[in-house]
Every structure is written in C-alpha cells, then in structure tokens.
Design a protein around this motif. Structure first.
Motif, PDB file in Angstrom:
ATOM      1  N   ALA A  37       0.845  -1.198   0.000  1.00 50.91           N
ATOM      2  CA  ALA A  37       0.000   0.000   0.000  1.00 50.91           C
ATOM      3  C   ALA A  37       0.884   1.253   0.000  1.00 50.91           C
ATOM      4  N   PRO A  38       0.471   2.337  -0.637  1.00 55.20           N
ATOM      5  CA  PRO A  38      -0.770   2.512  -1.407  1.00 55.20           C
ATOM      6  C   PRO A  38      -0.622   2.123  -2.871  1.00 55.20           C
ATOM      7  N   MET A  39       0.499   1.484  -3.239  1.00 51.33           N
ATOM      8  CA  MET A  39       0.729   1.186  -4.649  1.00 51.33           C
ATOM      9  C   MET A  39      -0.293   0.204  -5.203  1.00 51.33           C
ATOM     10  N   ASP A  40      -0.817  -0.676  -4.349  1.00 49.55           N
ATOM     11  CA  ASP A  40      -1.814  -1.631  -4.826  1.00 49.55           C
ATOM     12  C   ASP A  40      -3.078  -0.928  -5.295  1.00 49.55           C
ATOM     13  N   THR A  41      -3.552   0.058  -4.516  1.00 50.88           N
ATOM     14  CA  THR A  41      -4.770   0.756  -4.914  1.00 50.88           C
ATOM     15  C   THR A  41      -4.528   1.722  -6.075  1.00 50.88           C
ATOM     16  N   VAL A  42      -3.359   2.333  -6.117  1.00 52.68           N
ATOM     17  CA  VAL A  42      -3.043   3.214  -7.244  1.00 52.68           C
ATOM     18  C   VAL A  42      -2.982   2.398  -8.535  1.00 52.68           C
ATOM     19  N   ALA A  43      -2.360   1.225  -8.475  1.00 56.44           N
ATOM     20  CA  ALA A  43      -2.309   0.357  -9.650  1.00 56.44           C
ATOM     21  C   ALA A  43      -3.712  -0.098 -10.049  1.00 56.44           C
ATOM     22  N   ALA A  44      -4.547  -0.410  -9.063  1.00 57.89           N
ATOM     23  CA  ALA A  44      -5.921  -0.821  -9.354  1.00 57.89           C
ATOM     24  C   ALA A  44      -6.676   0.296 -10.064  1.00 57.89           C
ATOM     25  N   TYR A  45      -6.423   1.542  -9.662  1.00 59.00           N
ATOM     26  CA  TYR A  45      -7.041   2.676 -10.367  1.00 59.00           C
ATOM     27  C   TYR A  45      -6.551   2.728 -11.816  1.00 59.00           C
ATOM     28  N   HIS A  46      -5.245   2.567 -11.998  1.00 61.23           N
ATOM     29  CA  HIS A  46      -4.690   2.613 -13.355  1.00 61.23           C
ATOM     30  C   HIS A  46      -5.325   1.565 -14.252  1.00 61.23           C
ATOM     31  N   PHE A  47      -5.533   0.362 -13.729  1.00 66.96           N
ATOM     32  CA  PHE A  47      -6.113  -0.711 -14.535  1.00 66.96           C
ATOM     33  C   PHE A  47      -7.619  -0.544 -14.739  1.00 66.96           C
ATOM     34  N   GLY A  48      -8.220   0.407 -14.030  1.00 65.66           N
ATOM     35  CA  GLY A  48      -9.651   0.643 -14.189  1.00 65.66           C
ATOM     36  C   GLY A  48     -10.531  -0.178 -13.277  1.00 65.66           C
ATOM     37  N   TRP A  49      -9.939  -0.805 -12.262  1.00 70.24           N
ATOM     38  CA  TRP A  49     -10.715  -1.666 -11.375  1.00 70.24           C
ATOM     39  C   TRP A  49     -11.415  -0.883 -10.274  1.00 70.24           C
ATOM     40  N   ILE A  50     -10.901   0.298  -9.937  1.00 70.40           N
ATOM     41  CA  ILE A  50     -11.545   1.178  -8.964  1.00 70.40           C
ATOM     42  C   ILE A  50     -11.512   2.600  -9.515  1.00 70.40           C
ATOM     43  N   ASP A  51     -12.357   3.466  -8.944  1.00 71.90           N
ATOM     44  CA  ASP A  51     -12.326   4.860  -9.359  1.00 71.90           C
ATOM     45  C   ASP A  51     -11.398   5.657  -8.453  1.00 71.90           C
ATOM     46  N   ALA A  52     -11.340   6.964  -8.649  1.00 70.23           N
ATOM     47  CA  ALA A  52     -10.394   7.800  -7.899  1.00 70.23           C
ATOM     48  C   ALA A  52     -10.678   7.806  -6.410  1.00 70.23           C
ATOM     49  N   MET A 105       5.682  11.362 -18.651  1.00 73.36           N
ATOM     50  CA  MET A 105       6.686  12.001 -19.501  1.00 73.36           C
ATOM     51  C   MET A 105       6.050  12.795 -20.647  1.00 73.36           C
ATOM     52  N   ASP A 106       4.933  12.266 -21.173  1.00 72.95           N
ATOM     53  CA  ASP A 106       4.274  12.930 -22.296  1.00 72.95           C
ATOM     54  C   ASP A 106       3.296  14.010 -21.848  1.00 72.95           C
ATOM     55  N   GLY A 107       3.004  14.054 -20.550  1.00 77.14           N
ATOM     56  CA  GLY A 107       2.030  15.023 -20.060  1.00 77.14           C
ATOM     57  C   GLY A 107       0.598  14.659 -20.411  1.00 77.14           C
ATOM     58  N   ASP A 108       0.340  13.389 -20.722  1.00 82.52           N
ATOM     59  CA  ASP A 108      -1.028  12.963 -21.056  1.00 82.52           C
ATOM     60  C   ASP A 108      -1.904  12.980 -19.800  1.00 82.52           C
ATOM     61  N   GLU A 109      -3.041  13.633 -19.898  1.00 79.18           N
ATOM     62  CA  GLU A 109      -3.931  13.743 -18.749  1.00 79.18           C
ATOM     63  C   GLU A 109      -5.082  12.750 -18.792  1.00 79.18           C
ATOM     64  N   GLN A 110      -5.269  12.094 -19.942  1.00 79.24           N
ATOM     65  CA  GLN A 110      -6.368  11.140 -20.088  1.00 79.24           C
ATOM     66  C   GLN A 110      -5.865   9.829 -20.669  1.00 79.24           C
ATOM     67  N   ARG A 111      -6.374   8.731 -20.127  1.00 83.49           N
ATOM     68  CA  ARG A 111      -6.166   7.399 -20.704  1.00 83.49           C
ATOM     69  C   ARG A 111      -7.447   6.617 -20.480  1.00 83.49           C
ATOM     70  N   ARG A 112      -7.942   6.033 -21.551  1.00 76.92           N
ATOM     71  CA  ARG A 112      -9.186   5.260 -21.489  1.00 76.92           C
ATOM     72  C   ARG A 112     -10.318   6.078 -20.870  1.00 76.92           C
ATOM     73  N   HIS A 113     -10.377   7.348 -21.268  1.00 77.99           N
ATOM     74  CA  HIS A 113     -11.460   8.252 -20.876  1.00 77.99           C
ATOM     75  C   HIS A 113     -11.459   8.585 -19.382  1.00 77.99           C
ATOM     76  N   ARG A 114     -10.319   8.410 -18.721  1.00 76.67           N
ATOM     77  CA  ARG A 114     -10.210   8.776 -17.300  1.00 76.67           C
ATOM     78  C   ARG A 114      -8.914   9.539 -17.097  1.00 76.67           C
ATOM     79  N   ASP A 115      -8.868  10.301 -15.980  1.00 72.26           N
ATOM     80  CA  ASP A 115      -7.620  10.980 -15.645  1.00 72.26           C
ATOM     81  C   ASP A 115      -6.518   9.949 -15.429  1.00 72.26           C
ATOM     82  N   THR A 116      -5.315  10.284 -15.888  1.00 71.24           N
ATOM     83  CA  THR A 116      -4.181   9.384 -15.710  1.00 71.24           C
ATOM     84  C   THR A 116      -3.735   9.378 -14.250  1.00 71.24           C
TER      85      THR A 116
END
Length: 353
Positions: A37-52, A105-116
């Motif tokens: 923790a908290p990397m497990d929940t942050v990773a889960a957010y990245h994969f789309g399994w939980i929201d912010a 690195m690219d400054g992308d703010e969206q991935r898969r229609h959610r904040d990065t």
C-alpha cells in the motif's frame, strides 16, 4: 483500414480477447494485490478496477491483445492456453509500467477516458507504481522455478530493455527538427514491436517450444507491433477522441515525430516544405504548441495528408501486416491456432480505439 485480401473474423477475435481477459485478468489482479500500500490501490485505479475514490469500477484494463497472444502462443507450442498465463501477466505488468511512465513524460492527462494516475495521485506515485509493476513482472515468471521460466524471463528482460530504448528515442525525437523514416521505424520497433513480440513468444517458451518456433513467433509479433503502431500513429492525428480517449490531434500537440509526420517531411513538394518550416519554427519556441488553436492543428494535419504522410503510413501498416503473417510460414502449429493468429493480425490493422 482493411488489409489486402483479408476478411476480418470479428467473432473469432472477440472470443480470443474475451478468453485473454477471462484467463489472465484474475491472475493479474492477484499479482497487483501483492504490491505494498498505497501502490496496490493506485495500480488498481490505473487498470480501471476502482475509481479515484477507491470504489469498484468496471474497467477491464484494455482490449487484452497481449494476453490473448500469450495464451495463443502456448497453444502454438502444443500446450494448454493456461500455460501462458504467467507470461501474459508478466507482459501486461511491463506494458502498464511503460504506460504509467509514458503518461507522465508525455504530459497525457487522459487514458481510457479517465484521468491518468499522475493527475490523480501525483507524479511520485505514478513513477513508484510503474517501478513496482516492472519488478513484479520477472518475479511472476521466476517463481515458477522451471528452465522454461528462465528462458521466458530472459526474453521479457530483452524486450523491456528495447521498450525503454524506444521511449528514450521517442523523447529525443521531439527535440530534433528532422528524423528519418528508418529512425522512426527503429524507435517504434523498440517501443511497441519488442513487447508484442515477447507476448506472442513467451507462452510458447513456457509451453516448451524450441528456439526456432519461439523466434518465428517473435518475428510475427515484432512486425505485428509495427503495424499496430502505424495504425496508432494514424489515430494519434486523425482518430476520433470518443474512440481514442485522447484529445484531438494528440500527437501533434505533443510534437511527436510519428510515422505520418516523418513520412510527410521526407516527401517532395510544397506541403512537405511548409510543414518543415512550421516545425523548424516550433523548435525555436519550445512552448509554442500550447498557444495553437484548433485551426492550426487542423492545418498541420492537412499538410501531412497533402504531403502523403497519411497514405504512406496506411500502406506501411499493410506491409508490416504481410511481413508478420509471412513469419508464420515454415513452423508447425495446429491449423486453428494459425488461423487465430491471422485473425488477430487482421484485427490489429483495422482496429479503432
């Protein structure tokens, strides 16, 4: 974009992708759950399994092309598809390590229609979670404790090094006025082709395939990755934001030297010269792209198309698709597996995201 002489077996591809998610995603969730923790929940957010806010979400982490290929490659070696699950998980971990770092690195703010992740949880956690996924990937393979696992880990490590090389090349290109088509293809082969090549050989290695078979599958995956990236480059300029989940003209906003841009600059004619003049002026004003309006981006996209960059990249995707399929010739595998590899290759070239 329809590959020449190919009929897309949509039902077959849909079933393969669904199988990749069904078999590999539970193992991927279990692996991510091992992070501190908290990397497990942050990773889960990245994969789309939980929201912010940490509530369950219905994201599935993408189309699952790489897991589908890893499971299919195990079958190419005569093994059960489940044999490829550790390889599928390891490749997905490395792939998502790269996405976390690339978005920052690219400054992308969206991935898969959610904040990065870096937008929601900050740059530091985005870096740390990416690092954790990268380290976990080899653990997933090596804890199998078999000679095949060691061979698979070596292939994953080699692919990871190439992926990192490709990202470094991509960043360096943004600060150069000109990049050759050959340099761009080398970068994209490293950044995209290498990991897809690993995905489609790693299951076979875990299934006991000899090096000749694994190398042929790797070649298929490498050229499929180049076709995949060529299509992605087209979508990065002309893709529908509703489908891609990114801003309009996203690659132009980031000044990426993608294949359509590089091919356009290499062409003769006034459109190529005008595009070159604009990009040269940009290099003298590092933040100028942030001041452009939509009309300016549309004009640049039009110049790229007029110079032939769009058509050249479309044809390159088809050339790489054909080369990928040719790599399958001369190696033995069950006929249904060969047909499914062809169907997946066709899907990659016509996909819309």
């Amino acid at each position: 974009m329809q590959p020449a002489n190919a009929a897309i077996d949509t039902a077959s591809v849909t079933a393969l992708l669904a199988r990749g998610r069904t078999l590999a995603m539970p193992a991927l969730r279990e692996a991510v759950g091992r992070l501190a923790a908290p990397m497990d929940t942050v990773a889960a957010y990245h994969f789309g399994w939980i929201d912010a806010e940490g509530r369950p979400a219905d994201g599935d982490g993408g189309k699952a092309v790489r897991p589908a290929l890893a499971l299919l490659s195990a079958e190419a070696a005569g093994a059960k598809p489940e044999t490829g699950i550790p390889g599928a998980v390891a490749v997905e971990l490395v792939h998502n390590f790269s996405l976390l770092h690339d978005d920052l690195m690219d400054g992308d703010e969206q991935r898969r229609h959610r904040d990065t992740v870096w937008k929601v949880h900050g740059p530091a956690l985005a870096i740390l979670v990416g690092d954790a996924l990268f380290a976990l990937a080899n653990d997933i393979l090596l804890e199998l404790g078999t000679p095949e696992a060691g061979r698979a880990a070596r292939r994953l490590t080699a692919a990871s090094r190439k992926l990192i090389d490709g990202q470094a090349q991509d960043i360096s290109f943004e600060h150069r006025e000109r990049v050759t088509v050959e340099e761009c293809l080398e970068m994209e082969g490293n950044k995209t082709g290498a990991l897809l090549a690993c995905a489609v050989s790693i299951g076979a290695v875990l299934g006991g395939a000899d090096e000749r078979t694994a190398d042929a599958l790797e070649s298929y995956g490498y050229h499929l990755g180049l076709a995949f990236q060529a299509v992605d480059d087209l979508l990065g300029i002309w893709g529908d934001p509703e489908s891609t989940g990114k801003q309009t003209w996203s690659d132009l906003r980031q000044r990426k030297k993608s294949l359509p841009v590089v091919a356009a600059l290499a062409a003769p004619g006034p459109a190529a010269r005008r595009l070159g003049e604009l990009l040269t002026a940009d290099a003298k004003r590092p933040q100028s792209a942030g001041d452009f309006d939509e009309a300016e981006f549309a004009a640049r996209a039009s110049l790229i198309e007029e110079a032939g960059g769009r058509e050249w990249t479309t044809q390159e995707a088809r050339r790489q698709h054909a080369t990928a399929l040719a790599a399958l010739d001369g190696i033995e595998m069950p006929a249904p597996v060969r047909e499914q590899l062809i169907a997946l290759a066709d899907f990659v070239v016509v996909r819309q995201r």
